[in-house]
Design a protein around this motif. Structure first.
Motif, mmCIF file in Angstrom:
data_model
loop_
_atom_site.group_PDB
_atom_site.id
_atom_site.type_symbol
_atom_site.label_atom_id
_atom_site.label_comp_id
_atom_site.label_asym_id
_atom_site.label_seq_id
_atom_site.Cartn_x
_atom_site.Cartn_y
_atom_site.Cartn_z
ATOM 1 N N GLY A 112 0.816 -1.216 0.000
ATOM 2 C CA GLY A 112 0.000 0.000 0.000
ATOM 3 C C GLY A 112 0.847 1.263 0.000
ATOM 4 N N MET A 115 2.309 1.633 -3.433
ATOM 5 C CA MET A 115 1.318 2.082 -4.411
ATOM 6 C C MET A 115 1.023 3.566 -4.263
ATOM 7 S SD MET A 115 -1.335 -1.166 -4.622
ATOM 8 C CE MET A 115 -2.710 -0.110 -4.776
ATOM 9 N N TYR A 123 -3.115 2.902 -7.639
ATOM 10 C CA TYR A 123 -3.766 3.125 -6.350
ATOM 11 C C TYR A 123 -5.139 3.767 -6.518
ATOM 12 C CZ TYR A 123 -4.334 4.622 -1.485
ATOM 13 O OH TYR A 123 -4.804 4.815 -0.214
ATOM 14 N N GLY A 139 -6.576 1.210 -3.824
ATOM 15 C CA GLY A 139 -6.070 1.691 -2.541
ATOM 16 C C GLY A 139 -7.126 1.650 -1.461
#
Length: 159
Positions: A112, A115, A123, A139
């Protein structure tokens, strides 16, 4: 009389301030209030504002992007959980599950954070549509999964 300051909110992101100062009228000697507008710099749009949080770590200031901060928190909390599961000696019946929760949370938290910083197009790209939530991006979906994953893990490891 003293000057007074009045505030007039004209737009959502900009407030105008006015100073009203009395001065004598030359014709009849009465005090007349003059209004002087003081302009302020307009507020920058959201995309131009810096969106970082400064954290003090070991005497140093570290700037972390606000969208990355939750993933950094997940990674740090997974490390703390891993230490609390592995270090104490004794019988721990959920040790294997706890270690797997930590590893999955750390890996997905790092994904995460990567990204958000490097693959922003991925994302922000749409993943699916959920009727009550609307459009879910990669995301947003990752953040929701990590929330549910750690909520369930906290319930299992606590009780």
């Amino acid at each position: 009389r003293k000057p007074k300051l009045t505030v007039n909110s004209t737009q959502e992101n900009q407030t105008n301030y006015y100073i009203m100062a009395p001065y004598p009228n030359e014709k009849n000697g009465d005090d007349v209030e003059e209004v002087e507008e003081i302009g302020l710099d307009p507020v920058a749009p959201e995309e131009q504002k810096p969106s970082a949080t400064t954290l003090g770590v070991g005497g140093y200031n570290v700037d972390i992007d606000n969208r990355t901060l939750p993933y950094v928190g997940i990674v740090v909390s997974a490390i703390v959980l891993l230490i609390s599961i592995v270090v104490p000696s004794g019988k721990n019946e959920n040790q294997g599950y706890g270690v797997s929760v930590c590893i999955i949370s750390m890996v997905l938290g790092l994904v995460g954070a990567f990204m958000v910083t490097k693959k922003t197009d991925l994302y922000d790209s749409p993943l699916t549509k959920i009727p009550m939530l609307g459009e879910v991006t990669w995301g947003n979906g990752l953040a929701q999964f990590l929330f549910l994953w750690n909520l369930i893990a906290a319930a299992i490891l606590t009780f």
